[in-house]
Scaffold this active site. Structure first.
Site, PDB file in Angstrom:
ATOM      1  CD  GLU A 318      64.745  14.370  27.852  1.00  0.00           C
ATOM      2  OE1 GLU A 318      65.269  14.147  26.692  1.00  0.00           O
ATOM      3  OE2 GLU A 318      64.257  14.998  28.547  1.00  0.00           O
ATOM      4  CG  HIS A 347      59.894   7.558  -2.719  1.00  0.00           C
ATOM      5  ND1 HIS A 347      59.773   6.935  -4.258  1.00  0.00           N
ATOM      6  CD2 HIS A 347      58.564   8.217  -2.678  1.00  0.00           C
ATOM      7  CE1 HIS A 347      58.463   7.335  -4.283  1.00  0.00           C
ATOM      8  NE2 HIS A 347      57.690   8.032  -3.410  1.00  0.00           N
ATOM      9  CE  LYS A 450      71.471  18.846  30.566  1.00  0.00           C
ATOM     10  NZ  LYS A 450      70.398  19.890  31.187  1.00  0.00           N
TER      11      LYS A 450
HETATM   12  O1  PA5 Z   1      62.712  17.662  28.735  1.00  0.00           O
HETATM   13  C1  PA5 Z   1      63.699  18.018  29.371  1.00  0.00           C
HETATM   14  O2  PA5 Z   1      63.878  17.966  30.512  1.00  0.00           O
HETATM   15  C2  PA5 Z   1      65.182  18.138  28.857  1.00  0.00           C
HETATM   16  O3  PA5 Z   1      65.218  17.611  27.586  1.00  0.00           O
HETATM   17  C3  PA5 Z   1      65.314  19.376  28.765  1.00  0.00           C
HETATM   18  O4  PA5 Z   1      64.440  20.294  28.229  1.00  0.00           O
HETATM   19  C4  PA5 Z   1      66.841  19.525  27.981  1.00  0.00           C
HETATM   20  O5  PA5 Z   1      67.626  19.077  28.746  1.00  0.00           O
HETATM   21  C5  PA5 Z   1      67.193  21.372  28.214  1.00  0.00           C
HETATM   22  O6  PA5 Z   1      67.282  21.484  29.554  1.00  0.00           O
HETATM   23  P1  PA5 Z   1      67.144  23.132  29.880  1.00  0.00           P
HETATM   24  O7  PA5 Z   1      65.811  23.789  29.573  1.00  0.00           O
HETATM   25  O8  PA5 Z   1      67.220  23.192  31.733  1.00  0.00           O
HETATM   26  O9  PA5 Z   1      68.111  23.669  29.280  1.00  0.00           O
END
Ligand code: PA5
Length: 523
Positions: A318, A347, A450
């Site tokens: 990410e 395995h 989203k």
């Molecule tokens: O690392 C990130 O920014 C994302 O993976 C968020 O943690 C994830 O989308 C969840 O978002 P939020 O904490 O706003 O619910």
């Protein structure tokens, strides 16, 4: 492999109980030297980031996860005081829960249900599994990290009749993530069905004034903790997001922080061989040609580190998986990460690593202390010796076939090591991002996902309304696409899903060929 390579390219950091071995990456004698100028720039960018620069330009935000373990570094006394007071509050709330001063409807809390996703779940899951133990955990920890109703039911069934003594922690930085909101609503429904008041069992960790924050305040939940805008989701494990669930579980959170702080100090060194995170970033860059040409396979030989690869998958992919660089040029950067644990994976997919397509570099994680009970199963040989033997053997087998690997050796899996590993990888990701000139701290792709889901749900509501207005009249996806001005494939998939779930009011009328199947509203 040559002993001389090992002596040249294995870098021990005894002060952190860590060694970084790059001897199996085919580095040239002058590789470290060649990278030095690029790292000088990366270190300078990192210094600016730690000093409070807007290191996430797209979102106009500072990037302050390093301040969490050393508040003295924060750019203002206000931020430092906020970090310190929040940490104290985490410790005192956890202590009050453990003492039974804060309790559930029928007594002291026994279980903790953590509701979150992505950066608001993966760190807490990793740490809970790495450091927890049924005999010493103060609360049994469960997670809702999706919007899967069957998953909700499984977790609620596991909690069973302990729901009246279950504490819910709802974690969302934005406070509007649908999976987390749905998890919260599913938990709330379960509490209400059991005649319990959800607010008396709920704590929120979220951004100030987010939708979640407002609900928690309006309903007077047990407590609310901040998620500061200068901490990103995937780098929030050593802030309230990770520390509150860990403290409630009974884990020594100060040791986690101390391990992180020690690693931060080490990874601030501006001499490459003295900085384990820089060595890691260099290894990634060298192994992937600085463009993700090889996947990173994470192989910890330790059951407790099973979730490390999932945690790193998000942290790395990410952060580094970006279409554009900092100048807006299309670069399609990233490094694919997957893994599980050794020797189990020997395995499974290690067959391909050894003999198949050579499109990866492995990261072995070696843990020196075995733990468990001493057991001699063969002369002078324990199960832990087998685990070590499998690691060393697989490493050799990969090297012999020309497959690169690096090895991180840690002394044991304890809170300081886990805090240190988190800090090590966070810094490596940040330095690597500088090397390839991208913003590691935003996630436009997640936001796009989203939005796409919302569009699907809007269409679902529209097609239900349309069919409901024409009860009993079967229509194909193609007919409906014409009527609604929408995509037929998307409509077919939506209706197929609705028809498979009794009670949703949609009936499927199968036909040949299959795509002529029709759907109608059946009240
Ligand atoms: O690392 C990130 O920014 C994302 O993976 C968020 O943690 C994830 O989308 C969840 O978002 P939020 O904490 O706003 O619910």
């Amino acid at each position: 492999m040559a002993w001389s390579d090992f002596t040249r390219l294995n870098f021990p950091f005894p002060e952190a109980g860590l060694a970084v071995d790059l001897s199996r990456l085919s580095l040239e004698n002058n590789t470290l030297q060649d990278y030095a100028p690029a790292f000088e720039r990366a270190f300078a960018a990192m210094r600016d980031l730690e000093a409070g620069a807007i290191a996430n330009p797209d979102e106009g935000r500072m990037v302050g996860h390093y301040w969490l373990r050393n508040p003295g570094l924060a750019p203002s006394e206000e931020v430092a005081a906020d970090i310190r007071s929040t940490l104290n509050k985490i410790k005192s709330v956890a202590a009050r829960v453990h003492l039974g001063e804060v309790k559930g409807a029928s007594g002291p809390f026994t279980d903790l249900l953590v509701i979150g996703i992505g950066g608001s779940a993966l760190g807490p899951q990793f740490v809970a599994q790495a450091l927890g133990h049924p005999a010493t955990d103060k609360l049994r920890v469960h997670f809702f990290d999706n919007t899967d109703p069957d998953g909700f039911a499984l977790v609620l069934d596991a909690i069973g009749d302990r729901l009246p003594t279950t504490l819910c922690l709802v974690i969302s930085k934005s406070g509007g993530t649908p999976e987390t909101r749905n998890g919260m609503l599913a938990a709330r429904a379960a509490f209400e069905k059991a005649g319990l008041e959800f607010a008396r069992h709920a704590i929120a960790i979220t951004g100030t004034e987010s939708a979640l924050d407002q609900v928690a305040r309006k309903e007077d939940w047990l407590d609310r903790f901040p998620m500061w805008d200068w901490v990103g989701g995937r780098t929030s494990e050593l802030g309230p997001v990770g520390l509150l669930p860990a403290a409630l579980q009974g884990l020594p959170i100060q040791d986690l922080l101390d391990g992180g702080a020690r690693m931060d100090a080490l990874t601030r060194q501006s001499e490459l061989p003295r900085n384990p995170a820089a060595l890691l970033a260099l290894a990634w860059h060298h192994a992937t040609d600085g463009r993700g040409a090889r996947d990173m396979v994470i192989l910890p030989y330790k059951d407790r580190l099973l979730l490390l690869s999932r945690y790193l998958q998000q942290l790395v992919m990410e952060s580094l998986g970006k279409e554009k660089d900092l100048d807006g040029k299309v670069v399609h950067q990233g490094i694919a990460v997957y893994g599980n644990k050794g020797s189990t994976d020997q395995h499974a997919y290690v067959q391909q690593l050894r003999e198949g397509v050579p499109n990866f570099f492995a990261t072995f994680i070696e843990v020196l202390r075995d733990g468990g009970e001493p057991l001699e199963i063969d002369p002078d040989t324990t199960p832990g010796d087998y685990l070590s033997g499998f690691l060393l053997g697989t490493r050799d087998a990969l090297s012999e076939n020309g497959r690169p690997s690096l090895t991180l050796t840690v002394t044991e899996v304890g809170p300081e090591t886990v805090g240190g590993l988190i800090a090590l990888f966070e810094r490596a990701v940040g330095l690597y991002a500088s090397l390839v000139h991208i913003n590691a701290y935003h996630q436009p792709g997640v936001e796009a996902g989203k939005k796409a889901a919302n569009a699907v749900l809007d269409l679902q509501r529209a097609v239900i309304a349309h069919l409901r207005a024409h009860p009993g009249k079967p229509s194909t996806a193609a007919d409906l696409a014409g009527a609604l001005g929408a995509d037929a494939e998307r409509l077919f998939k939506i209706l197929d899903h609705l028809a498979a779930n009794p009670g949703r009011g949609i009936r499927k009328h199968p036909a040949e060929p299959w795509h002529q199947s029709a759907f109608s509203w059946q009240a």
